[in-house]
Design an enzyme around this catalytic site. Structure first.
Site, mmCIF file in Angstrom:
data_model
loop_
_atom_site.group_PDB
_atom_site.id
_atom_site.type_symbol
_atom_site.label_atom_id
_atom_site.label_comp_id
_atom_site.label_asym_id
_atom_site.label_seq_id
_atom_site.Cartn_x
_atom_site.Cartn_y
_atom_site.Cartn_z
ATOM 1 N N SER A 39 3.058 -1.222 -1.749
ATOM 2 C CA SER A 39 2.427 0.064 -1.939
ATOM 3 C C SER A 39 3.155 0.958 -2.955
ATOM 4 O O SER A 39 2.645 2.009 -3.333
ATOM 5 C CB SER A 39 2.378 0.811 -0.588
ATOM 6 N N LYS A 63 8.172 8.219 -5.024
ATOM 7 C CA LYS A 63 6.912 7.822 -4.388
ATOM 8 C C LYS A 63 6.318 8.996 -3.609
ATOM 9 O O LYS A 63 7.039 9.708 -2.897
ATOM 10 C CB LYS A 63 7.177 6.633 -3.468
ATOM 11 N N SER A 89 6.778 -3.825 0.011
ATOM 12 C CA SER A 89 6.165 -2.830 -0.865
ATOM 13 C C SER A 89 7.044 -2.324 -1.997
ATOM 14 O O SER A 89 6.570 -1.568 -2.849
ATOM 15 C CB SER A 89 5.660 -1.640 -0.038
#
Length: 437
Positions: free
Chosen positions: A154, A81, A178
């Site tokens: 996210s 990420k 997330s």
């Protein structure tokens, strides 16, 4: 990866590396090819790191040839990420507040992956600073099952990359759901580990009191391999007999609106299958869950506002309007409310842990609906979306999403939450449920 290689498990890839029928170089080239073909529709990658991934694949292949074997992640592509530092690669945070920064060093968890022989295959897109809004100049990550819908956030880029067969493993972060929300939307396994189990050094924070980093994978077994590396601790799966499992069903986290009927039916079917296999199923409630999400926001928003004070002062216009509004809202939360929420966090942790005196796992749908057509001004921070996921981020308990069916071509996730520090037990239970034993 190519169709032949795209959905091989970590164990299958490792076995073929070790019998000489496949090389990490071939796997990385296949992954980069698949990423290039799928990416315009997915928007899952901020930076595929193609040259660095090819060079690393060559090094780990040479290590195999020289008789050096670093374990189950040796030669396995892993996506990261894009708020986690990877030395020499830009970190963009899904934002336009500042130009991407070239990381000077690896985050602690990335260093562990490299030591295990993993190949870092790209930085994945995310909602801006993991705060629930897709920046309009970057856009949302789209769902591999239906690119007109969101992959969630996210950690949507990491989830989509795994679900689309580009990589077998990815790392995400989870502050209110997330990892688990995009895992549910994309039909994969996503684990938020016990709070503090995975080091966050080199991970840009959203909320110091709530942040977690963890694995996204296509099976609990693969997630366990990645978690062992990220945590630096052994994670051994020991799936129990179904008749030894006590499942506490959190009925308050089942959807009540008509749009959630299919999701509820999939979760009910998974629970019924467990009951028929001999598991003890009980309805359970934990009073503190009613206030968990409100207290999560009361903790998250002021902490995020402190983290972003300098950035907000330098370039407020660089944020997506929705992100900036959330940061500004955090500045208005009273210190007394924040203190009360932190005290609630401690009480909820004890209350949830006490529930495991009578059950082994808590179960509910991961999200009360399938992947939506995302509203870019709202993102993934709505209380409805976090209906089930928020409490475990507050309490710090390990919690995962496991695929449990499909509704009109879109995946449904079953959320399982276990006792503090018993991440391996939770993954073992997930493996039992996945295999339908």
């Amino acid at each position: 990866m190519s169709g032949e290689l795209a959905f091989l498990s970590v164990a299958e890839l490792g076995a073929r590396y070790r019998d000489g029928s496949l090389s990490p170089v071939e796997v990385v080239e296949s992954a980069l090819d698949r990423q290039a073909r799928l990416e315009p529709a997915l928007n899952a990658f901020a930076d595929p790191m193609a040259d660095a991934a090819r060079a690393e694949a060559g090094r780990v292949a040479a290590a195999f040839a020289a008789g050096r074997d670093h374990g189950p992640l040796h030669g396995i592509p892993v996506a990261i990420k894009d708020l986690i530092e990877v030395a020499g690669a830009p970190t963009g945070y899904g934002s336009k507040v500042e130009p991407p920064r070239i990381a000077r060093r690896d985050a602690a968890l990335v260093a562990r992956l490299r030591a295990a022989g993993a190949v870092i295959l790209g930085k994945t897109n995310l909602l801006e600073y993991a705060y629930g809004i897709a920046h309009p100049e970057i856009g949302q990550t789209n769902n591999p099952h239906d690119p007109s819908r969101t992959a969630g956030g996210s950690s949507g880029g990491s989830a989509a990359a795994v679900a689309a067969g580009i990589v077998p493993l990815a790392v995400g972060t989870d502050t209110g759901g997330s990892i688990r929300i995009p895992a549910a939307y994309c039909g994969i396994v996503g684990l938020k580990p016990t709070f503090g189990l995975v080091p966050l050094d080199g991970v840009f924070p959203l909320s110091w009191s709530l942040d977690h980093a963890g694995p996204l994978a296509r099976s609990a077994a693969d997630a366990a391999i990645l978690l062992a590396c990220l945590s630096g601790q052994p994670v051994t799966l020991a799936p129990p007999r179904p008749d030894a499992i006590r499942v506490g069903v959190l009925r308050r986290h089942f959807p009540s609106m008509p749009a959630g009927r299919g999701v509820a039916a999939c979760a009910e079917a998974a629970i019924t299958a467990l009951r028929e296999a001999g598991a003890r199923i009980v309805e359970i409630d934990i009073p503190g869950l009613a206030e968990a999400n409100a207290n999560l926001i009361t903790i998250l928003q002021p902490e995020a506002s402190v983290i972003h004070t300098g950035l907000l002062a330098r370039n407020p216009g660089g944020y997506a309007p929705g992100t900036r509004a959330q940061i500004e809202a955090g500045l208005a939360i009273a210190a007394t409310d924040y203190v009360r929420a932190r005290r609630f966090q401690k009480a909820l942790r004890a209350e949830v842990e006490a529930a495991f005196g009578t059950v082994d796992v808590l179960a509910s749908p991961s999200v009360p609906f399938t992947a939506p057509f995302e509203d870019p001004e709202v993102g993934d921070c709505s209380d409805r979306e976090m209906l089930a996921s928020g409490f475990a981020s507050v309490s710090g308990h390990p919690s995962l999403s496991l695929p449990c069916g499909m509704v009109e071509g879109l995946p449904v996730g079953l959320q399982l939450t276990g006792p503090l520090g018993r991440d391996a037990q939770l993954l073992s239970l997930a493996e039992v449920i996945r295999m339908g034993k």
